[in-house]
Design a protein around this motif. Sequence first.
Motif, mmCIF file in Angstrom:
data_model
loop_
_atom_site.group_PDB
_atom_site.id
_atom_site.type_symbol
_atom_site.label_atom_id
_atom_site.label_comp_id
_atom_site.label_asym_id
_atom_site.label_seq_id
_atom_site.Cartn_x
_atom_site.Cartn_y
_atom_site.Cartn_z
ATOM 1 N N MET A 171 0.543 -0.768 0.189
ATOM 2 C CA MET A 171 0.022 -0.122 0.479
ATOM 3 C C MET A 171 0.622 1.121 0.015
ATOM 4 N N LEU A 172 1.579 1.490 0.702
ATOM 5 C CA LEU A 172 2.768 2.415 1.409
ATOM 6 C C LEU A 172 4.297 2.692 -0.012
ATOM 7 N N LYS A 173 4.085 1.171 -0.847
ATOM 8 C CA LYS A 173 5.302 1.633 -2.237
ATOM 9 C C LYS A 173 4.178 2.288 -3.485
ATOM 10 N N LYS A 174 2.331 1.545 -3.180
ATOM 11 C CA LYS A 174 2.076 2.303 -4.709
ATOM 12 C C LYS A 174 1.728 3.684 -3.420
ATOM 13 N N LEU A 175 1.230 4.288 -3.619
ATOM 14 C CA LEU A 175 1.030 5.755 -2.625
ATOM 15 C C LEU A 175 2.177 6.532 -2.898
ATOM 16 N N LEU B 101 3.022 9.388 -5.722
ATOM 17 C CA LEU B 101 3.954 10.616 -4.711
ATOM 18 C C LEU B 101 4.915 11.183 -5.720
ATOM 19 N N ASN B 102 5.608 10.139 -6.242
ATOM 20 C CA ASN B 102 6.878 10.327 -6.818
ATOM 21 C C ASN B 102 6.281 10.789 -8.309
ATOM 22 N N ILE B 103 5.327 10.554 -8.644
ATOM 23 C CA ILE B 103 4.718 10.531 -10.073
ATOM 24 C C ILE B 103 4.779 11.890 -10.096
ATOM 25 N N LEU B 104 3.967 12.398 -9.085
ATOM 26 C CA LEU B 104 2.704 13.896 -9.339
ATOM 27 C C LEU B 104 4.260 15.031 -8.881
ATOM 28 N N ILE B 105 4.843 14.735 -8.026
ATOM 29 C CA ILE B 105 5.594 15.226 -7.919
ATOM 30 C C ILE B 105 7.167 15.820 -9.236
#
Length: 52
Positions: free
Chosen positions: A1-5, A9-13
């Motif tokens: 779950m945290l890896k997916k988040l 977030l990395n893609i968004l940044i």
Amino acid sequence: MLKKLNGVLNILIISLIGAFAGHVIYVCLDYRTHPKVYDMQSHSGPACSSLR
């Protein structure tokens, strides 16, 4: 779950950094093409006209 988040977030940044860099490049190229547009005063309201 945290890896997916973390991936999302990395893609968004990275997307936001890319959009900012693209905008900076566009403004720099536009300034070189049309420098007289940027020579105009940014605020020409009534308050500034009395200071001239």
